[in-house]
Scaffold this active site. Structure first.
Site, PDB file in Angstrom:
ATOM      1  N   CYS A 146       0.710  -1.231  -0.392  1.00  0.00           N
ATOM      2  CA  CYS A 146       0.082  -0.019   0.659  1.00  0.00           C
ATOM      3  C   CYS A 146       1.115   1.455  -0.272  1.00  0.00           C
ATOM      4  CB  CYS A 146      -0.896   0.390   1.468  1.00  0.00           C
ATOM      5  SG  CYS A 146      -2.407  -1.532   1.666  1.00  0.00           S
ATOM      6  N   GLU A 155       1.529  -3.967  -5.786  1.00  0.00           N
ATOM      7  CA  GLU A 155       0.559  -4.853  -5.109  1.00  0.00           C
ATOM      8  C   GLU A 155      -0.964  -4.065  -5.923  1.00  0.00           C
ATOM      9  OE1 GLU A 155      -0.300  -6.523  -1.621  1.00  0.00           O
ATOM     10  OE2 GLU A 155      -2.322  -6.143  -1.556  1.00  0.00           O
TER      11      GLU A 155
HETATM   12  N1  ACO Z   1      -5.559  14.242  -9.979  1.00  0.00           N
HETATM   13  C1  ACO Z   1      -4.671  13.892 -11.093  1.00  0.00           C
HETATM   14  N2  ACO Z   1      -2.838  14.159 -11.007  1.00  0.00           N
HETATM   15  C2  ACO Z   1      -3.323  13.420 -10.802  1.00  0.00           C
HETATM   16  C3  ACO Z   1      -4.054  13.705  -9.012  1.00  0.00           C
HETATM   17  C4  ACO Z   1      -5.295  14.050  -8.791  1.00  0.00           C
HETATM   18  N3  ACO Z   1      -5.805  14.403  -7.765  1.00  0.00           N
HETATM   19  N4  ACO Z   1      -2.544  13.361  -7.959  1.00  0.00           N
HETATM   20  C5  ACO Z   1      -1.917  12.770  -8.529  1.00  0.00           C
HETATM   21  N5  ACO Z   1      -1.147  13.248  -9.490  1.00  0.00           N
HETATM   22  C6  ACO Z   1      -0.200  13.120 -10.447  1.00  0.00           C
HETATM   23  C7  ACO Z   1      -0.034  13.532 -10.544  1.00  0.00           C
HETATM   24  O1  ACO Z   1      -0.071  15.010 -11.521  1.00  0.00           O
HETATM   25  C8  ACO Z   1       1.600  13.912 -10.958  1.00  0.00           C
HETATM   26  O2  ACO Z   1       1.641  13.285 -12.411  1.00  0.00           O
HETATM   27  P1  ACO Z   1       2.513  13.963 -13.037  1.00  0.00           P
HETATM   28  O3  ACO Z   1       4.029  14.285 -12.417  1.00  0.00           O
HETATM   29  O4  ACO Z   1       3.489  13.343 -14.928  1.00  0.00           O
HETATM   30  O5  ACO Z   1       2.423  15.439 -13.308  1.00  0.00           O
HETATM   31  C9  ACO Z   1       1.220  11.903 -10.555  1.00  0.00           C
HETATM   32  O6  ACO Z   1      -0.169  11.741  -9.820  1.00  0.00           O
HETATM   33  C10 ACO Z   1       2.027  11.763  -9.168  1.00  0.00           C
HETATM   34  O7  ACO Z   1       1.610  12.788  -8.446  1.00  0.00           O
HETATM   35  P2  ACO Z   1       2.583  13.153  -6.973  1.00  0.00           P
HETATM   36  O8  ACO Z   1       2.489  14.559  -5.986  1.00  0.00           O
HETATM   37  O9  ACO Z   1       4.169  12.495  -6.944  1.00  0.00           O
HETATM   38  O10 ACO Z   1       1.744  11.963  -6.358  1.00  0.00           O
HETATM   39  P3  ACO Z   1       1.228  12.245  -4.515  1.00  0.00           P
HETATM   40  O11 ACO Z   1       1.882  13.204  -3.327  1.00  0.00           O
HETATM   41  O12 ACO Z   1       0.085  13.304  -4.675  1.00  0.00           O
HETATM   42  O13 ACO Z   1       0.857  10.984  -4.447  1.00  0.00           O
HETATM   43  C11 ACO Z   1      -0.557   8.364  -4.000  1.00  0.00           C
HETATM   44  C12 ACO Z   1       0.056  10.094  -5.088  1.00  0.00           C
HETATM   45  C13 ACO Z   1       0.074   8.585  -3.340  1.00  0.00           C
HETATM   46  C14 ACO Z   1      -1.359   7.789  -5.360  1.00  0.00           C
HETATM   47  C15 ACO Z   1      -1.766   9.863  -3.147  1.00  0.00           C
HETATM   48  O14 ACO Z   1      -2.803  10.078  -4.491  1.00  0.00           O
HETATM   49  C16 ACO Z   1      -2.313   8.410  -2.718  1.00  0.00           C
HETATM   50  O15 ACO Z   1      -2.071   8.989  -1.803  1.00  0.00           O
HETATM   51  N6  ACO Z   1      -3.633   8.252  -3.055  1.00  0.00           N
HETATM   52  C17 ACO Z   1      -4.311   7.983  -1.439  1.00  0.00           C
HETATM   53  C18 ACO Z   1      -3.891   6.295  -1.517  1.00  0.00           C
HETATM   54  C19 ACO Z   1      -3.863   5.871  -3.110  1.00  0.00           C
HETATM   55  O16 ACO Z   1      -4.758   5.593  -3.631  1.00  0.00           O
HETATM   56  N7  ACO Z   1      -2.886   4.618  -3.142  1.00  0.00           N
HETATM   57  C20 ACO Z   1      -2.219   4.184  -4.568  1.00  0.00           C
HETATM   58  C21 ACO Z   1      -2.742   3.137  -3.826  1.00  0.00           C
HETATM   59  S1  ACO Z   1      -2.717   1.507  -5.178  1.00  0.00           S
HETATM   60  C22 ACO Z   1      -1.411   1.071  -3.785  1.00  0.00           C
HETATM   61  O17 ACO Z   1      -2.098   0.624  -2.917  1.00  0.00           O
HETATM   62  C23 ACO Z   1      -0.430   0.073  -4.389  1.00  0.00           C
END
Ligand code: ACO
Ligand code: ZN
Length: 479
Positions: free
Chosen positions: A337, A371
């Site tokens: 996760c 995962e």
């Molecule tokens: N809408 C559109 N694009 C988004 C968004 C959003 N809300 N959030 C992130 N992105 C895109 C960014 O634009 C970036 O892409 P780019 O660099 O090509 O423009 C990319 O995603 C990563 O952005 P970061 O700033 O590095 O990521 P962030 O710190 O926002 O974390 C994460 C990403 C961990 C998925 C976060 O959104 C989160 O914690 N979400 C909730 C939990 C979740 O869904 N976790 C993943 C589950 S899958 C697993 O656990 C294996």
């Protein structure tokens, strides 16, 4: 069609006749849009009805309580008479009309599903996500431009390689992933009424107030409060600010437990063993569940390591995000996760966490993959990370010997990045970089991609990682 199968679309003059499972246009908070929504629950308090709605084509994190004036009762689809779901989504079986407030569940182990959910609701990201998802797809499919740099791939590309955990493009998931037999947050495949609804209004964590996105099985006494208060260092939760203040007098932690294995500037990573620091690990999973929808919470954290990323200031090491990792993964998962806490999202920390997870895999001399299933935001972040990392390798590869063009194999890309082969191939395909030319596969890199690389400011410095991988299979045998 059987009479029972019919959905009843009707005009209804008042909201009083609405029941759970009805679908109707609902005004979305913070805008003038009236998307179709399903009523998940109805509660009545002091003569006023509140409706918990799920916007049909949107991610569950946008679900909310609305009042009657937010409903367009001119066109309502009533649930099917046989009690089956309307329009293919799950209709709640139980009715919760009454004064009880939001339903919740006592702390418990959630039953293990037979198979995980494999839907990635990428069409419904927050902040106009539908547009963003479309834009992303467009970006991925962008045609090769004239000023491209051609690189030969010295390896055939499998014709119909399935993209790992990817259902954005195809819109249909292949149920290949199976849940682990033990896990802290395990993919789930069922939704009951309780877990479909957010049960925590607000959390206070350090200097942040954060509105949760999804259900998390906090104890009964924690739900239905305006806010719960969480110690940002040990992650214990309290009912009130006063209780937390009392806790803070006793709590001496100023950083997560475990070993600090990385520090550069103000960013640190702590490695926490889910067996040695069970309480912390369980509280971290609970906190994470508030923002992770496609996982079910388990309390067996023993098989996991937790890598918590912090930002340091004079008050301590503040949690920014984390990822968990199985000590032994039969499926080469290097992340179970992953989460960036909402106040820190969209600043590059997610990709920093991902980069760190691959750096650990490099130290282990393995390739790895997250995962499955991935969430919508997880998929976006991984795709972006994979694309940038692979493009970086391609753009820096040099011609060898008499060759005019650089030659690189898929396996070499895997070795250099620790990204699993399927993910490398799906990334190249998504970027539309692979072309078949004169009997061989050619990767054509658009020089414009260099610009995208420049944007990534936050990077992991492998020199600052002080870590030796452990052989958990041997350890298990010793015990
Ligand atoms: N809408 C559109 N694009 C988004 C968004 C959003 N809300 N959030 C992130 N992105 C895109 C960014 O634009 C970036 O892409 P780019 O660099 O090509 O423009 C990319 O995603 C990563 O952005 P970061 O700033 O590095 O990521 P962030 O710190 O926002 O974390 C994460 C990403 C961990 C998925 C976060 O959104 C989160 O914690 N979400 C909730 C939990 C979740 O869904 N976790 C993943 C589950 S899958 C697993 O656990 C294996
Ligand atoms: Zn504490």
């Amino acid at each position: 069609m059987n009479e029972n199968d019919e959905e009843l679309t009707t005009f209804c003059d008042s909201a009083a006749s609405l029941v759970e499972g009805c679908r109707l246009p609902v005004r979305m908070q913070g805008g003038d849009d009236w998307p179709l929504a399903e009523i998940i629950s109805i509660k009545e308090s002091r003569g006023q009805r509140g409706y918990y709605v799920h916007y049909v084509d949107f991610n569950k994190r946008l679900d909310e309580w609305v009042g009657e004036s937010w409903l367009d009762t001119r066109k309502v689809q009533f649930p099917r008479r046989d009690g089956a779901p309307t329009g293919g989504t799950t209709t709640p079986k139980k009715t919760h009309i009454g004064s009880g407030g939001m339903p919740s569940e006592p702390r418990q182990l959630v039953s293990r599903p037979a198979s995980p959910t494999l839907t990635h609701d990428t069409s419904s990201l927050v902040n106009g996500g539908a547009v963003l998802a479309a834009a992303l797809q467009k970006k991925m499919n962008r045609k090769r431009k004239a000023n491209s740099l051609d690189i030969e791939v010295a390896e055939p590309i499998p014709a119909a390689e399935s993209e790992t955990g990817d259902t954005i493009a195809s819109g249909a998931a292949t149920p290949t992933a199976r849940p682990r037999q033990s896990g802290s947050l395990v993919a789930h495949g069922h939704d009951d009424l309780v877990t479909r609804m957010k049960n925590i209004e607000m959390i206070e964590l350090g200097r942040h107030r954060i509105r949760p996105w999804y259900f998390a099985p906090y104890p009964q006494e924690m739900v239905n409060l305006p806010c719960i208060y969480i110690c940002e260092f040990c992650l214990k939760y309290r009912k009130s600010k006063k209780c937390l203040e009392r806790h803070l007098i006793k709590c001496k932690l100023k950083h997560p437990p475990g070993n600090e294995i990385y520090r550069k500037g103000s960013i640190s990573f702590f490695e926490i063993d889910g067996r040695k620091n069970k309480c912390y690990a369980q509280n971290l999973c609970l906190l994470a569940k508030l923002f992770l929808d496609h996982k079910t919470l388990y309390y067996d954290t023993d098989p996991f390591l937790f890598y918590v990323m912090t930002e340091f200031d004079s008050r301590g090491f503040h949690i920014v995000g984390y990822f968990s990792k199985e000590k032994e993964s039969t499926e080469d998962y290097n992340v179970a996760c992953i989460l960036t806490l909402p106040p820190y999202q969209r600043k590059g920390y997610g990709k920093l966490l991902i980069e760190f997870s691959y750096e650990l895999s490099k130290f282990e001399g393995k390739t790895g993959s997250p995962e499955k299933p991935l969430s919508d935001l997880g998929l976006l972040s991984y795709r972006s990370y994979w694309a940038q990392t692979i493009l970086d390798i391609l753009m820096h590869s040099k011609p060898v010997g008499d060759n005019e063009k650089p030659i690189i194999t898929i396996n070499e890309i895997c070795e250099l990045t620790s990204i699993k082969k399927e993910d490398v191939i799906s990334t190249l395909q998504n970027l539309n970089l692979i072309n078949y030319y004169k009997g061989q596969y050619i990767i054509s890199v658009n020089r414009q991609h260099e610009k995208a690389m420049e944007k990534r400011m936050l990077r992991i410095d492998p020199k600052c990682l002080h870590w030796t991988p452990k052989d958990w299979s041997k350890r298990a045998k010793c015990v």
